[in-house]
Design an enzyme around this catalytic site. Structure first.
Site, PDB file in Angstrom:
ATOM      1  CG  ASP A  45      -7.491   3.648   2.079  1.00 29.03           C
ATOM      2  OD1 ASP A  45      -8.345   2.982   1.386  1.00 29.03           O
ATOM      3  OD2 ASP A  45      -7.272   4.685   2.353  1.00 29.03           O
TER       4      ASP A  45
ATOM      5  CE  LYS B 299      -1.860   2.309   3.529  1.00 33.89           C
ATOM      6  NZ  LYS B 299      -2.291   2.588   4.724  1.00 33.89           N
TER       7      LYS B 299
END
Length: 381
Positions: free
Chosen positions: A266, A248
């Site tokens: 997320d 991420k």
């Protein structure tokens, strides 16, 4: 003619032969003999078997039944009727509170036992139809958020990398309020790698989990200094080798600092991807792979911003503002949140709700207000 045998009597003899007393009855003109001295048969002897109705009638018709017994029977019947009337009256005159309480309890029981309302079953959606709907959602989000952007303040890849590591388990606003003091003290990887751990922890304390984050920042700064010449690498394979950096964080840095397309999964992106029906996976890497197969690579970075923007402003985790959502007709999860337009409008956040954004220095095209800086700590008395 010979004589009849003596053992047989003639017919005339038979007719004349009778038992004593019978001849007197049969002779015409003779008087009836006196009745024998016997008691006349009673009604019980004439009909020995009687029904219950007959017995009751016999009792009632017996002239010898005492008047006191009749009065006792009538008295008992009257008492029974009086008790029955009182019971009915008591049931009808129950206190209002008791009746209301019973009604309330009945409603609660009915509500508890009532079967949940079934959501109308949606027709199975083909893969082609889902892809078309997903891409239309992306176009709708692009019209709704033409100003979508990363909501972390940064001026170079190193600042974005540090800010992204700090954003774990906190808001971008809190990070943006924290990083100005941090970068004023250590603007480069070399400066940060040389910092005292306790000093670094104190600077990043407002973001939470400051000890673990300080350890990651010291480690990645030293790795950048020693292995990459003080520069942030522009490849996913290199970025994920740094302490505290996963896919991420790497995709955020690559997409926004280097222009390399990437999908940032997320909590907001994962939640909306499942609500939109793009994936059923919970694992971030699986969600990334599923969504990457729906959209062209050129859309990945901006798609991430648009979906995250929508998740923070409209499609919240607990109370989605379904009644104020521009893509409600395209969303399979419509109805999970507030559907009344007026009530849903009050749930909108940031610029859509007339509130400041998360960046202290937002892009020029951002229609909302910039976030306020962190208030200075109160002076010790």
């Amino acid at each position: 003619m010979g004589e009849q045998p003596s053992g047989r009597a003639s017919s005339s003899d038979k007719r004349n032969k009778s038992t004593p007393g019978e001849s007197a009855v049969r002779k015409p003109g003779a008087s009836r003999p006196a009745a024998p001295h016997t008691t006349a048969p009673t009604a019980a002897e004439k009909s020995p078997v009687k029904t219950s109705a007959g017995k009751k009638a016999a009792v009632n018709e017996t002239p010898e039944q005492p008047a006191a017994a009749k009065k006792a029977v009538a008295k008992k019947a009257t008492a029974k009727k009086a008790v029955a009337k009182k019971t009915v009256a008591a049931a009808g005159q129950a206190p209002a509170r008791t009746t209301a309480a019973k009604k309330t309890a009945a409603k609660k029981t009915a509500a508890t036992q009532a079967p949940a309302k079934k959501t109308p079953a949606r027709k199975p959606e083909s893969r082609v139809a889902m892809v078309r709907r997903a891409r239309r959602i992306n176009r709708e989000l692009a019209e709704l958020y033409p100003y979508a952007h990363p909501e972390l303040d940064f001026t170079n890849p190193f600042e974005l990398l540090v800010a992204t590591v700090l954003s774990a388990q906190t808001t971008d606003l809190r990070v943006n309020q924290t990083t100005p003091r941090l970068f004023a003290v250590c603007p480069t990887p070399e400066d940060m790698a040389a910092m005292d751990p306790e000093r670094l922890e104190e600077l990043i304390r407002p973001t939470g989990f400051f000890r673990a984050k300080a350890k990651s920042l010291l480690g990645l700064s030293a790795a950048l200094r020693d292995r990459f010449g003080g520069e942030v690498p522009g490849r996913l394979e290199d970025l994920v080798t740094l302490p505290g950096v996963g896919r991420k964080t790497a995709n955020v840095v690559l997409g926004n600092a280097f222009g390399v397309p990437g999908i940032t999964v997320d909590t907001h992106f994962g939640r909306l991807a499942r609500r939109f029906g793009w994936t059923t996976a919970e694992d971030a890497e699986k969600v990334e792979a599923d969504v990457a197969g729906i959209f062209p690579k050129s859309e990945w970075t901006m798609l991430s911003h648009r979906v995250v923007f929508h998740g923070r402003r409209v499609c919240h985790s607990r109370k989605p503002a379904c009644g104020a959502c521009a893509i409600a007709p395209l969303c399979p999860a419509y109805g999970e949140g507030e559907t009344d337009p007026e009530k849903a409008k009050k749930l909108l956040k940031y610029e859509l709700g007339g509130q400041p954004g998360q960046r202290l220095k937002p892009p020029a095209d951002y229609p909302g207000q910039p976030a306020p800086p962190m208030a200075p700590p109160a002076a010790a008395s």
